[in-house]
Each structure stands twice: as structure tokens, then as C-alpha cells.
Design a protein around this motif. Structure first.
Motif, PDB file in Angstrom:
ATOM      1  N   TRP B  20      19.686 -45.499  18.930  1.00 58.83           N
ATOM      2  CA  TRP B  20      19.504 -44.096  19.302  1.00 58.83           C
ATOM      3  C   TRP B  20      18.412 -44.016  20.366  1.00 58.83           C
ATOM      4  O   TRP B  20      17.492 -44.851  20.391  1.00 58.83           O
ATOM      5  N   TYR B  21      18.480 -42.992  21.188  1.00 58.02           N
ATOM      6  CA  TYR B  21      17.482 -42.803  22.242  1.00 58.02           C
ATOM      7  C   TYR B  21      16.460 -41.749  21.821  1.00 58.02           C
ATOM      8  O   TYR B  21      16.818 -40.631  21.450  1.00 58.02           O
ATOM      9  N   ASN B  22      15.183 -42.127  21.904  1.00 58.13           N
ATOM     10  CA  ASN B  22      14.096 -41.236  21.474  1.00 58.13           C
ATOM     11  C   ASN B  22      13.369 -40.667  22.692  1.00 58.13           C
ATOM     12  O   ASN B  22      12.572 -41.355  23.340  1.00 58.13           O
ATOM     13  N   LEU B  23      13.659 -39.413  23.004  1.00 59.36           N
ATOM     14  CA  LEU B  23      13.104 -38.782  24.209  1.00 59.36           C
ATOM     15  C   LEU B  23      11.576 -38.763  24.202  1.00 59.36           C
ATOM     16  O   LEU B  23      10.937 -38.778  25.268  1.00 59.36           O
ATOM     17  N   ALA B  24      10.984 -38.741  22.989  1.00 57.55           N
ATOM     18  CA  ALA B  24       9.517 -38.675  22.898  1.00 57.55           C
ATOM     19  C   ALA B  24       8.855 -39.827  23.656  1.00 57.55           C
ATOM     20  O   ALA B  24       7.714 -39.705  24.127  1.00 57.55           O
ATOM     21  N   ALA B  25       9.567 -40.947  23.784  1.00 57.67           N
ATOM     22  CA  ALA B  25       9.000 -42.105  24.486  1.00 57.67           C
ATOM     23  C   ALA B  25       8.821 -41.833  25.976  1.00 57.67           C
ATOM     24  O   ALA B  25       7.989 -42.474  26.629  1.00 57.67           O
ATOM     25  N   ASP B  26       9.593 -40.917  26.518  1.00 57.80           N
ATOM     26  CA  ASP B  26       9.593 -40.712  27.969  1.00 57.80           C
ATOM     27  C   ASP B  26       8.971 -39.399  28.414  1.00 57.80           C
ATOM     28  O   ASP B  26       8.834 -39.168  29.617  1.00 57.80           O
ATOM     29  N   LEU B  27       8.613 -38.540  27.478  1.00 52.34           N
ATOM     30  CA  LEU B  27       8.053 -37.242  27.867  1.00 52.34           C
ATOM     31  C   LEU B  27       6.607 -37.404  28.338  1.00 52.34           C
ATOM     32  O   LEU B  27       5.820 -38.097  27.687  1.00 52.34           O
ATOM     33  N   PRO B  28       6.271 -36.741  29.456  1.00 51.49           N
ATOM     34  CA  PRO B  28       4.877 -36.811  29.919  1.00 51.49           C
ATOM     35  C   PRO B  28       3.919 -36.170  28.908  1.00 51.49           C
ATOM     36  O   PRO B  28       2.799 -36.656  28.716  1.00 51.49           O
ATOM     37  N   THR B  29       4.336 -35.108  28.269  1.00 51.78           N
ATOM     38  CA  THR B  29       3.523 -34.507  27.199  1.00 51.78           C
ATOM     39  C   THR B  29       4.419 -34.304  25.997  1.00 51.78           C
ATOM     40  O   THR B  29       5.611 -34.024  26.136  1.00 51.78           O
ATOM     41  N   LEU B  30       3.846 -34.438  24.805  1.00 57.07           N
ATOM     42  CA  LEU B  30       4.633 -34.259  23.577  1.00 57.07           C
ATOM     43  C   LEU B  30       4.543 -32.811  23.100  1.00 57.07           C
ATOM     44  O   LEU B  30       3.561 -32.119  23.400  1.00 57.07           O
ATOM     45  N   PRO B  31       5.542 -32.357  22.344  1.00 61.47           N
ATOM     46  CA  PRO B  31       5.433 -31.027  21.741  1.00 61.47           C
ATOM     47  C   PRO B  31       4.260 -31.014  20.758  1.00 61.47           C
ATOM     48  O   PRO B  31       3.940 -32.041  20.165  1.00 61.47           O
ATOM     49  N   PRO B  32       3.607 -29.860  20.600  1.00 56.13           N
ATOM     50  CA  PRO B  32       2.545 -29.756  19.590  1.00 56.13           C
ATOM     51  C   PRO B  32       3.093 -30.139  18.216  1.00 56.13           C
ATOM     52  O   PRO B  32       4.266 -29.871  17.921  1.00 56.13           O
ATOM     53  N   PRO B  33       2.281 -30.744  17.364  1.00 62.05           N
ATOM     54  CA  PRO B  33       2.766 -31.240  16.072  1.00 62.05           C
ATOM     55  C   PRO B  33       3.033 -30.111  15.076  1.00 62.05           C
ATOM     56  O   PRO B  33       2.490 -29.016  15.236  1.00 62.05           O
ATOM     57  N   TYR B 353      12.263 -26.462  27.406  1.00 62.49           N
ATOM     58  CA  TYR B 353      12.494 -25.143  28.015  1.00 62.49           C
ATOM     59  C   TYR B 353      11.191 -24.606  28.587  1.00 62.49           C
ATOM     60  O   TYR B 353      11.152 -24.083  29.710  1.00 62.49           O
ATOM     61  N   GLU B 354      10.125 -24.764  27.803  1.00 69.37           N
ATOM     62  CA  GLU B 354       8.811 -24.281  28.226  1.00 69.37           C
ATOM     63  C   GLU B 354       8.356 -24.985  29.507  1.00 69.37           C
ATOM     64  O   GLU B 354       7.680 -24.396  30.351  1.00 69.37           O
ATOM     65  N   HIS B 355       8.751 -26.244  29.649  1.00 64.39           N
ATOM     66  CA  HIS B 355       8.334 -27.018  30.819  1.00 64.39           C
ATOM     67  C   HIS B 355       9.370 -27.003  31.947  1.00 64.39           C
ATOM     68  O   HIS B 355       9.269 -27.786  32.893  1.00 64.39           O
ATOM     69  N   GLY B 356      10.364 -26.128  31.827  1.00 70.10           N
ATOM     70  CA  GLY B 356      11.313 -25.961  32.924  1.00 70.10           C
ATOM     71  C   GLY B 356      12.286 -27.108  33.117  1.00 70.10           C
ATOM     72  O   GLY B 356      12.954 -27.190  34.149  1.00 70.10           O
ATOM     73  N   LEU B 357      12.394 -27.986  32.132  1.00 71.74           N
ATOM     74  CA  LEU B 357      13.341 -29.099  32.269  1.00 71.74           C
ATOM     75  C   LEU B 357      14.769 -28.674  31.936  1.00 71.74           C
ATOM     76  O   LEU B 357      15.729 -29.327  32.341  1.00 71.74           O
ATOM     77  N   ILE B 358      14.898 -27.612  31.170  1.00 77.51           N
ATOM     78  CA  ILE B 358      16.226 -27.062  30.871  1.00 77.51           C
ATOM     79  C   ILE B 358      16.199 -25.555  31.110  1.00 77.51           C
ATOM     80  O   ILE B 358      15.134 -24.933  31.141  1.00 77.51           O
ATOM     81  N   GLU B 359      17.406 -24.982  31.300  1.00 81.77           N
ATOM     82  CA  GLU B 359      17.557 -23.532  31.427  1.00 81.77           C
ATOM     83  C   GLU B 359      18.233 -23.002  30.166  1.00 81.77           C
ATOM     84  O   GLU B 359      18.703 -23.765  29.336  1.00 81.77           O
ATOM     85  N   ALA B 360      18.319 -21.683  30.053  1.00 83.54           N
ATOM     86  CA  ALA B 360      19.034 -21.093  28.915  1.00 83.54           C
ATOM     87  C   ALA B 360      19.693 -19.785  29.338  1.00 83.54           C
ATOM     88  O   ALA B 360      19.154 -19.048  30.175  1.00 83.54           O
ATOM     89  N   ILE B 361      20.862 -19.528  28.773  1.00 83.78           N
ATOM     90  CA  ILE B 361      21.538 -18.239  28.951  1.00 83.78           C
ATOM     91  C   ILE B 361      22.097 -17.807  27.595  1.00 83.78           C
ATOM     92  O   ILE B 361      22.272 -18.633  26.688  1.00 83.78           O
ATOM     93  N   ALA B 362      22.362 -16.493  27.480  1.00 88.21           N
ATOM     94  CA  ALA B 362      22.915 -15.961  26.227  1.00 88.21           C
ATOM     95  C   ALA B 362      24.220 -15.240  26.537  1.00 88.21           C
ATOM     96  O   ALA B 362      24.322 -14.531  27.539  1.00 88.21           O
ATOM     97  N   LEU B 363      25.234 -15.424  25.670  1.00 91.56           N
ATOM     98  CA  LEU B 363      26.549 -14.819  25.895  1.00 91.56           C
ATOM     99  C   LEU B 363      27.002 -14.034  24.665  1.00 91.56           C
ATOM    100  O   LEU B 363      26.783 -14.465  23.534  1.00 91.56           O
ATOM    101  N   PRO B 364      27.687 -12.880  24.896  1.00 91.37           N
ATOM    102  CA  PRO B 364      28.264 -12.122  23.780  1.00 91.37           C
ATOM    103  C   PRO B 364      29.569 -12.763  23.306  1.00 91.37           C
ATOM    104  O   PRO B 364      30.245 -13.430  24.086  1.00 91.37           O
ATOM    105  N   GLN B 365      29.930 -12.539  22.029  1.00 93.30           N
ATOM    106  CA  GLN B 365      31.023 -13.346  21.477  1.00 93.30           C
ATOM    107  C   GLN B 365      32.418 -13.035  22.022  1.00 93.30           C
ATOM    108  O   GLN B 365      33.262 -13.931  22.057  1.00 93.30           O
ATOM    109  N   THR B 366      32.676 -11.815  22.480  1.00 89.10           N
ATOM    110  CA  THR B 366      34.030 -11.580  23.025  1.00 89.10           C
ATOM    111  C   THR B 366      34.253 -12.394  24.297  1.00 89.10           C
ATOM    112  O   THR B 366      35.333 -12.949  24.501  1.00 89.10           O
ATOM    113  N   LYS B 367      33.254 -12.477  25.152  1.00 89.33           N
ATOM    114  CA  LYS B 367      33.367 -13.297  26.362  1.00 89.33           C
ATOM    115  C   LYS B 367      33.574 -14.762  25.987  1.00 89.33           C
ATOM    116  O   LYS B 367      34.341 -15.488  26.625  1.00 89.33           O
ATOM    117  N   VAL B 368      32.879 -15.172  24.945  1.00 83.42           N
ATOM    118  CA  VAL B 368      32.963 -16.558  24.484  1.00 83.42           C
ATOM    119  C   VAL B 368      34.384 -16.884  24.015  1.00 83.42           C
ATOM    120  O   VAL B 368      34.959 -17.912  24.386  1.00 83.42           O
TER     121      VAL B 368
END
Lengths: 455, 455
Positions: B20-33, B353-368
Motif C-alpha cells: 500500500w502507498y502511504n501519502l504521509a511519507a511524501d507530504l511536506p507537512t503532516l495533518p495535525p494529530p 484541501y486546505e493546502h490547495g492540492l485538491i479541489e472540491a465541488i458539491a452536486l444536487p442528487q437529481t443532476k447526479v
């Protein structure tokens, strides 16, 4: 649990069969031909043209051994084919058997069963012939949903007449058809003369495959833009299913093994034929392999039916087929294996049974579900109620091997998953699943209504 | 239709990831514990021991890049892994887009989703630690059924607390759990103190993942033979899912392509993490790839939540996690994507998300669901309502490409099939699917109840 219980034989796309196998090329004698009920003469291509496209009619009577699978059909097959063959080591361990159990799994298709193998081919040939709309019947809904998916791929309209007992019992398969864009009505319906006969007597009539076939054929015959599509029984349908057995043969080569005994469930016979006909070919050439059809005790056309000419449908609109039949007016009990509720058996399968090339047994549904749950807990996959007939028969065989010490190789035709049949599992787990006695009197009455034909 | 629309990238068993790949090994900063709510101090292994086995606790805090997948876990993975990556040419044709659309399909597991990737691992490590019985919560039932299957493979008992809204809406997933031998009760239940609090106020309480987690944790903490298993959110769960993205990376090599944009649905975040973390690694090394989390408009923790310490459950029994949250008392509307009804988001996903590495959007269920039906008719597979969020977002992106002429490569995380969610499709097709406004007032109230913690 040991470290290597999963043994899966995976073929690459390069191993996908390019041709269907036609057993008629290798049989020493052919089954008697279909007969026109009016004239008593064998039906010709012209008789079938109102309901089928010519390419399928030619396949129906072909004696060519190998029939090329068209590119666009292969292209859709590739979405889920080749399907895997598994060695069921976890099940073997649970059973404590020296037998080697294999299962060929067709549930990986998007529709969840083997049915798309012929649905895609039939939709393709109809599309090529300029047909805009298809009609069909469905029991459990495996066939109707498979044809709905195939019609979505080829941009065709579809109307499905679904046996009402299943329509009510299995709403999810109806929704599946609608999601793929098909129209689905419970049969008997008020939409056709054949349906109205029963519908007007009893709007809650549970229906039967025989009645639903009458409705779909009548609909197709009455519209120029429409043809009819059948999910089992006929030679061309069985032909399209042989990709299953052809793949299995190659997978047994990979395994360095060969089945001593094969179990497949039978309703109309197409799944059984698709898996076993390539092995029947080996048997005709001297190979020692037992091939066993497993049918429901509530609808035992091979083990309790008569081998004679009968109609394929209840309203007597089809040609007469020489087959093992319980009588075209016989309405089977509402067992959960809706796909096995058919009064007759494919003429090719009947012919093999009559000539001793295959065996048949019948099982009651509680025993079948007991086997299915045992299989699910060992192997993960939840079998369709139909496929579970083969599973249970294989478990019984493996248990006999545990007693005798025989190291047989057993092949199960796992024709589909049970994701849309969980209500049946719920009934079984709650101890509410009924078994049905062999319906001796109902069969006697139905057999009294057989058509009088010599042949 | 052209002659080669099916393009499938199939790996052999030899290509199944061994680690398995553990992203924590490659992150410049870790999430708060995680923080102990009583002391305000970071939780240590000893705090987690009553509910988790030590191997999983060590994985939770590991900074090793690669963690070996145990042989018996790989052996079960092989039942359905590697999973296929498809090029969705039929969908591209329907959309008239120059984009290349791919989907990685996890619905081929016997439980029908990605969830068994961690269920099997968790059952294995618990079994190794001598645990006899597991408890868990489940929303839509994908997680509960996956753990039920895993427990069947390893011979363990399981009790599942299922969010009552889903228990009533999705009876088939409950039956699935029971078929695999698990016990399943609707939550809030009278069986735990955490459940009784709500059950006694309202025996028809729709429940939430937060309440169900409280019940399962309480049950596990109160019995020596029992531990608790979580289906998402935690680092070790996300870790186990990375087999998805690792396979996808190899499959894109086979395809000679690389995604410009990846869409995955997010509830707790594990499916999204499993698919995308190996690509996040590439992104950290300079690769240009957009990674978009798609959440339901009715439960938009990333796009509308607050990034702060909050409880993972409603009864405040878990450690505090730094995450995007709508508040642990927030009860989401009864959308059909039950697996996305969680108030918080995995700390690792929140951190990205906080560090801008990913984006996010929200969709209503009828469109989905509109997107899901379009996908089903083009590609055959019926998406799970959860996965359909990613499907819809990808369709929108592909349509933008059709306008701009951009030839983007789009990857969809198709995390599961919708075979047990057809009631939702029926509602959509009948025009009866409701959308829900963003529950501004309910979220405001829930956020007012956030715990007071610095960090």
C-alpha cells in the motif's frame, strides 16, 4: 486460512473466442425439425421471417461448425469477457472434500448473467437488418434486462413482457430495464389479444413464460418495424452462449485439468448449452465427462416431462418444437428461480438427454438456497437462484467425493449473481421459503392438451 | 457504432500491488494529530488499543512510504483484483466530446464496491490479534456488507449498526450482510447507551453515521473479545484503498496516457483517497494534474464545512480529528447516496484541501442521477449513487471540453455499482427524486456545538 486459496484462471482479450461453436455440425443425428402447427410440415425460413431477421434464421438451421462472431458483437463482449474461471478452494475446505471444484462465472456482465452473450448478438443482427424495435418476454428479468442493455448499446427500442409473478417479486430487475431505456409491462397484459385472454379473467394472473412469449410474438408480428427476440430454447440462442464453454475449455488447459463432471442449471437450456456443448463435442470424440442438467423440482421438464412436439408458448402461436415438455398450458409454482419456470426444454438439449449424452436431476428450492448460502460464505459471490441449482448439485457431488475419497474435478456453471434476488435469500434465512410438491395433477392436465402431431 | 469502442486496460495478477502507498511519507507537512477530548493532548497508541488492534494503530501513525500487503490479504484481493480501467468511448461519443474519459471500476468485488479493500485487511489484522468479533457502522450498507464478507472469509462474528434511513431504504444491503452471516440492526438502536439516547426519543429516528459510529465503538469498548472497524476517515483505511490508484497508474502507463483531471466522490474520503493519493504523490513531484472531490450538496463538508477539531461521532466518544466538518450533531437529509452522509472528512483529505492540492465541488442528487442514467445507457454499468457524483462531474467537464475543444484526459473513480440502489433510480425515472437546499440553519446550529479545542 492458507496463503493461496484464490486460484483464478484469467484469459486475455486475445483469447476471447472469435467464433461460436455449433454443436449441430458434430451430432451423429439432428433433432427433429420444428413443425408448422397448421400444415404439419417442417417450418422454413419464410415462416420465421415475420419475427426474426434472416441472419438469425440461417444460424438456426446452420450445420457449420464455427460461426464468426461479428466485430461489433465482440467489441461489446470485451466489456466483461473473457469471464473468469475460479477454483473454489475455500468451498472445498469447508466441505472437506478431495474434489477439485471450479466455477465459470458469468455474473461479471453489467446485467449480471450470461444472457447478454446472445442479447448483444441478437440486437446487432436486428439492427443490421434495419429493425427499429424489439419485443421479448422475461421471467426473472435476467433476459429482459440483458436485452435492454443490448438495445441501449445499439440504439433500439424494446418492449418487455415480464411474467407478473416476477414483476411483483423482483421490482429491481424492472427498474434495471427502465434505467437502460426499455419499456416493461407485467404479463399477462391488456396490450395484446394473447394477454387479454388471461388478463380479463384475472388482472392479478401470475403469468408464465409461455404467456409472455405469446404476447411478445404477437406484438412483433403485428408491426413492420418490430421483431421478436427470444432469450433461450432456440438453436441460435444456444449457439451464442457457447463462448462460455469455449473459454472454459481454454481455462482448463491453463489449469492443467479437465472436468469429470459438469453441473449447469436448466430452464430453457441456453446457459447449460453454452457451458457444456463444447464439452459435449469432446464427449462425442470419446472423452469421459459427465454432464448434468439441474432443474427445479417445481418445473422438472427433463426429469418428469414428455419428449414430444409441443408449442413454445401458451397461446399456441409458435411452431411446434420436439422437446421435453410439461405441456404448454402448465403454469409452474412461483419459485424464486424465475428463469427456470418454463414448461419446455431447448430441442438440442432434449435431443442430448434422449440420447444419453447428458443426465438430469431436479432439486427443491430450500436445498438450493442452503447450498447458495454455503457458497456465498465460502467464496464471496452470491449466486443467482437459478445458478444455485448447479451450485447445490456440485456441493452434493463434492460431499460424495468426501465419503468415497474420489478426487473428481467438478465444474459449476455459475451463470449469474443474485443481487436482484435478495428477497429470496431473506425468505430462506427467515425460514420462510416454501418447497413445492411435484405438481402431478397440473402436469397431467397440461399434457392432456398437447397438440396431436406425428413425428 | 464503430468496431472498437471497448478499450479496457487489464492487469494480470502479477501486476497486483504488493504494497500500500502511504501519502504521509511524501507530504511536506503532516495533518495535525488526533486529540484526546479530555486532556487536549495528542492521542497515543494506548488510547486506541481498546478499539483497534496494534497493527492498524501502527499503520495509522506510520510514515513509511510502502507498507507490505500481507499474503492472506492479497490472496482475497485476487478474487476480483486487479480491477479494470475502461476508456469510456461510448460515453465520449454520446457527449460529442474530444476529451478522453476513463473509469476505474471497483464494482467487480463480490460486495460491489471498493470497501472490501480495507475490510479484508482489517478483518485479517484483527483475526491475527486474536479478536473474535467486530462491530461497525454502515450508511448505505456498502461498508457493512463488505466487512460482512471479509468476516465470512476469516471466520469472525460481526455486528453492524446501520443508519436507520438506509436500513429502511435499502433492505437488500441488509440481506446481503445476513447472507454473509453478519447481524445487522437499525441505528439508533436500543442495544447501546449511545443509541438509546436517540431511540427512546424517537424509535423512528433516521439516524446518522455519527450516531451509528458511537454505538459500534461503545459495543466494542465494552467487550474484551470485540474490536471496532471503521470503513473510512482514518489514515489506515485510506492507506488500504491505495491499491486502486496504484493499479490505475500502471493502467495509464499501458494506455500511454495520464489524467489531466480526476473526479472521485467523497463521503468520509477513503474511496477518493485510494484512487487519488498515488496521483497526489506525482503532483507533489511537479506533475500537472487536477484532483477534484465531488460531494453531495446536502452534506457538503469540504465546500461548506469548517476546518477544525471535531468529534468523529455524535455521542462524542471518538478522539477529536482536525477536519472539514459540518458539526458532529448535524444530521444530513436522506439522500440516496447514503455512503456520503457523513458530517466530517478524512483528516488527510481535509489537509490536502486546505493546502490547495485538491479541489472540491458539491452536486444536487437529481443532476447526479441524470448523469448516472446517461452513463448506464452508454457504458452498460449502473453506477452506485455515490460514484455517480464523480460520473456527473466528469460529464460536465467533458461537455466543457466539447465547447472549448480541449482534449483532456478525465479519470472517474467508479467506486461501485448501483444494484442495491435501484429504488433511487426508480424515483429518478419517475421524476420523484427530491433535491435538498443547503441546510444552512442546521449546519449553523451544529457548528455552534463544536468542541472548544486549540490546534
Amino acid at each position: 486460512m492458507s496463503a493461496a486459496e484464490t486460484v483464478k484462471f484469467v484469459l486475455t482479450e486475445a483469447d476471447l473466442p472469435t467464433h461460436w461453436y455449433n454443436l449441430a455440425a458434430d451430432l451423429p443425428t439432428l433433432p427433429p425439425p420444428p413443425i408448422h402447427p397448421g400444415t404439419g410440415e417442417p417450418v422454413g425460413p419464410a415462416d420465421l421471417e415475420p419475427v426474426f431477421p434472416m441472419e438469425l434464421i440461417l444460424q438456426e438451421v446452420s450445420r457449420e461448425r464455427w460461426i464468426a462472431i461479428p466485430g461489433p458483437v465482440l467489441d461489446v463482449y470485451r466489456l466483461w469477457r473473457p469471464t473468469p474461471l475460479f477454483r473454489a478452494r475455500r468451498l472445498e475446505r469447508v466441505l472437506g472434500t478431495p474434489a477439485r471444484i471450479y466455477y465459470k462465472y458469468e455474473g461479471v456482465s453489467p446485467a449480471g448473467s450470461h444472457k447478454p452473450n446472445t442479447a448483444v448478438a441478437q440486437a446487432y443482427y436486428n439492427k443490421q437488418a434495419g429493425v427499429k424495435r424489439l419485443t421479448t418476454e422475461t421471467g426473472a428479468g435476467q433476459w429482459g434486462s440483458s436485452l435492454a442493455m443490448a438495445c441501449a448499446f445499439f440504439g433500439m427500442e424494446l418492449k418487455v413482457y415480464m411474467v407478473r409473478a416476477s414483476y411483483l417479486q423482483k421490482p429491481y430487475r424492472r427498474i434495471l430495464m427502465e434505467t437502460w431505456g426499455a419499456q416493461c409491462v407485467p404479463s399477462p397484459s391488456p396490450d395484446t389479444a394473447s394477454g387479454r385472454r388471461f388478463y380479463e379473467q384475472d388482472p392479478e394472473h401470475p403469468g408464465s413464460l409461455g404467456i409472455a412469449i405469446s404476447e411478445a410474438v404477437e406484438d412483433a408480428a403485428s408491426r413492420a418495424d418490430t421483431k421478436y427476440s427470444l432469450g433461450s430454447v432456440l438453436n441460435h440462442v444456444l449457439l451464442h452462449q457457447t463462448v462460455i464453454g469455449l473459454e472454459a475449455l481454454r481455462q482448463f488447459e491453463l489449469a492443467g485439468d479437465y472436468p469429470d463432471v459438469i453441473f449447469g442449471c436448466v430452464g430453457g437450456g441456453s446457459n447449460f448449452a453454452g457451458l457444456t456443448f463444447p464439452f459435449v463435442r469432446d464427449k462425442l470424440q470419446g472423452k469421459d465427462v459427465r454432464i448434468v442438467a439441474v432443474e427445479p423440482a417445481a418445473c422438472p421438464s427433463l426429469t418428469r416431462g414428455v419428449y414430444t412436439y409441443d408449442f413454445g408458448d401458451t397461446a399456441r402461436t409458435t411452431p411446434l418444437l420436439k422437446m421435453h415438455t410439461l405441456g404448454h398450458t402448465f403454469i409452474p409454482a412461483r419459485i424464486h428461480a424465475g428463469g427456470l419456470r418454463y414448461h419446455g426444454m431447448a430441442p438440442l438439449v432434449s435431443h442430448l438427454y434422449e440420447h444419453g449424452l447428458i443426465e438430469a436431476i431436479a432439486l427443491p428450492q430450500t436445498k438450493v438456497f442452503e447450498g447458495a448460502v454455503l457458497f456465498a460464505r465460502a467464496e464471496g459471490i452470491i449466486p443467482a437462484p437459478e445458478s444455485a441449482h448447479a451450485v447445490r448439485a456440485a456441493i452434493d457431488e463434492a460431499r460424495r467425493c468426501a465419503e468415497t475419497g474420489e478426487e473428481k474435478a467438478i465444474l459449476i456453471g455459475l451463470s449469474g449473481h443474485g443481487h436482484f434476488d435478495l428477497a429470496a435469500y431473506e425468505a430462506y434465512l427467515a425460514g420462510k421459503l416454501e418447497d413445492y410438491e411435484y405438481p402431478e395433477e397440473a402436469v397431467r392436465q397440461a399434457l392432456a392438451e398437447l397438440p396431436k402431431v406425428s413425428g
